[in-house]
Each structure stands twice: as structure tokens, then as C-alpha cells.
Design an enzyme around this catalytic site. Sequence first.
Site, PDB file in Angstrom:
ATOM      1  N   HIS A   1      25.871  16.533  63.484  1.00 21.69           N
ATOM      2  CA  HIS A   1      25.728  17.111  62.146  1.00 21.69           C
ATOM      3  C   HIS A   1      26.331  16.126  61.140  1.00 21.69           C
ATOM      4  CE1 HIS A   1      26.504  19.922  58.789  1.00 21.69           C
ATOM      5  NE2 HIS A   1      25.662  20.768  59.367  1.00 21.69           N
TER       6      HIS A   1
ATOM      7  N   ASP B   1      33.114  19.143  67.766  1.00 17.18           N
ATOM      8  CA  ASP B   1      32.571  20.051  66.769  1.00 17.18           C
ATOM      9  C   ASP B   1      32.091  21.285  67.518  1.00 17.18           C
ATOM     10  OD1 ASP B   1      30.971  21.494  65.049  1.00 17.18           O
ATOM     11  OD2 ASP B   1      29.676  19.825  64.486  1.00 17.18           O
TER      12      ASP B   1
ATOM     13  N   CYS C   1      20.765  19.210  58.468  1.00 14.40           N
ATOM     14  CA  CYS C   1      21.935  18.334  58.285  1.00 14.40           C
ATOM     15  C   CYS C   1      22.108  17.400  59.489  1.00 14.40           C
ATOM     16  CB  CYS C   1      23.202  19.138  58.049  1.00 14.40           C
ATOM     17  SG  CYS C   1      23.206  20.049  56.500  1.00 14.40           S
TER      18      CYS C   1
END
Length: 405
Positions: A123, A200, A363
Site C-alpha cells: 500500500h 502492515d 492505493c
Amino acid sequence: MSDTATLTRKADFPGLLTPDGAPWHYLDTAATAQKPQAVIDAMSRAMGRDYATVHRGVYSRSAMMTQGYEAARRRVADFTGAQSENEIVFVRGATEAINLVAASWGMTRLTEGDRIVLSTLEHHSNIVPWQMVAERTGAQIDVCPLTENGCIDLGALEAMIGPRTKLVALAHVSNVLGSVLDARKAADLAHSVGAKILLDGCQAAPRMTLDMKALDCDFYAFSGHKLYGPTGIGVLWAREDILDSMPPWQGGGAMIDKVSFEGTTYAPPPQRFEAGTPMITEAIALHAAIDYVAAQDPDKLYEHENGLARKLREELRRTNAVTLFGPEESAGIVSFALEGVHPHDLGTILDEENVAIRAGHHCAQPLMEHLGVPATARASFGLYSDENDIAALMRGIERTRRIFG
């Protein structure tokens, strides 16, 4: 109904109805999850009858709100398998968590020639902060490729890391492909060369049991709003000794020990990284969200959403005009392209059918370039999803094909 529907709790989610009371087939949970009534109620109480500031007031309501706020931190610590609540930093979201690590740890630890390893599927929030650090420190970014089925290639990672590798930052679950990282193996590889690893966890936290000790990572970030909680709050977990060695990122109230014009000393973590009035009501609502998820048998969340993703892929394969991306087994996320139809057009027509998907680059523009498409259509499931949502999506796709045929 099949086993893939056993976790659905649609009645708990008022947002899953249209204004006229019809079912809304929400397939954009990877972007943000709908909120159960329990979370809405907790937020309402915290903003209403219970509201007061925290940490500073000597009156009883402030003390009670402080207890609620810190109870939320303890709940997150338990949810993540943290060794201590001091390892939990409240932030505005995963983006802020990664920026905090980049600015505090990265800017003070990385120097010219050091290497930061990312992957093709990251991302933007796990790319841009490290680019900013690299520009300012002279560190270099290496990009780990993907396997043919869209997973991070850990064989390639092992071959590309070395003594100058200081950080490996990877998505635990891809927000586009749903591919799941073997996080422990990635951590072992990073640590084998003395590097730190950041994960993440935005897409993993809502659907997988977390255990920081088992993952053996150094930093872990996720957002509350993807975990059925409110926007405006997220979590950075980090090893307590690492947090203790990091300088403050922002200055202000709450993060200090003593302030004078001759100099300031700082509070220990996590307060050191929580400058200003914190996200009081959001933290309490996040507590309620975690309680709600925990009550749904977390061990079955992944199985439920993986089963729906597998079913959708089977349905899409029957449509010759569809290209599927990513691995066969995914964490409740399916990205695809419909021949001759831009994903935005598909999304618009599906909206007319009360079906919500995400269309765009998600994104993840470097991943789109790798896939050779400008955008994809993405359907993503939550614990409230069922096969009726898949059926509605397929009806909408067939209507779209007729329109563009």
C-alpha cells in the site's frame, strides 16, 4: 445456507440496509468495515453521558473516562498478544503508525547506503514514508518481487537482503490480492541479517488471530476502522525496548515528563508518542469493536471469508470475460477485471443494484503496473458477508455485460 454464511450477523449492522430498508450488499470491507450497533452505542455513550477528558481531571467523570481509555489499551494488548500494554501506541491510523516509525526510528537509525526492503504489493502508506526517509538519509529502497500467484517471494527476499539491510516492511495481507505473507518466515529472514521488520496488519487484524510473540516482528500497525471500529484511531505495536530507544515524533502535552525553557524531558512509551489530547471516544469504541470480533470466534473469521472468496472466484470463472488476480486462497479479498468494462463503470452499475465494490488502484499503483492494468474491481468480505452478497454481485456483473455487450 452453506458453511460460508455461518458467521453472518447482518442484523447487528444498521449500515447494511439502504434508506428504504432493502439489503445493501457491502463488498468493500477491505477499505473500511461496517460498524456493529455495539460499537455505535459505545461511541455514543462515550461522546455523551460519559464524556470528559482523560489523564488530567481530578473529578470523578474524568477519572472514569481515563480508566476506560486505558482499559482500551489493555484490551488491544490482549488482542495482539503483546507482552505489555506499554507496547501499544494509539495513533490516528496505520498510516500514522508507519509514519511514526519512519520519522522516529528510521530518521535516527538509517544512514547513507543502508537498505530498506519493501515489496511490489505494498500500500502507498508503506511505500511513501520510506521514500521520504530514503531521500533524507541516503538510504536505498529495494523491492522484493512477487511469485506468479501474487504472494511476496520470500526466496527472492532471502537472496536480496544483506548486512546493509536495516528494515524490511511488508504487508501481512495484501489489500488488493488478499495474499497472506508467511510473516514468521519473513521475520526470521530479516533478523538473520540484523534487520528490523515492520508488518502492515490492516487486512490481517480483522480476520486473523494476532500473536506478536509468534510473529516475532518488531513493529506491527493496523487501523481501527477496518476492525469494525471507528475511524480516527489505529494501533502501533512495537517491542518495548525499541520504543524506549526511540525519540518523540511530535511534541506537546501528555508526552512530557517536565517542561522548562532550559529543556524538556519526555515521558516513557507509550505516552511519549501520544502528544496532545488523545482519541478518547475512538479508543473506547475500538475496545467495543474488539470485544465484538472476539465474540464471533476469531479462529473462524479467516475460514469464513476465505470460503466466500473461493466461492466468488468459482463464480467469476464461469464468466469468460473475467480476469482474476492473486492466489486461489486469499483472505477474503478478490480482485478482477471485466473485459471491455472499466472498473469504475462496473462499480457504478453495481451501485444501482445495491452492491458496493471498490474500483481503482487501491492505493497500490506499483502493483497495478506489475499486473499490467490501470485499475481492478475488488470485492472484499467481512464477518457479515454471505453468499447472498455473491449472488447479487454476479447479477450485477451479468447486467453490466448486457449493457456493454
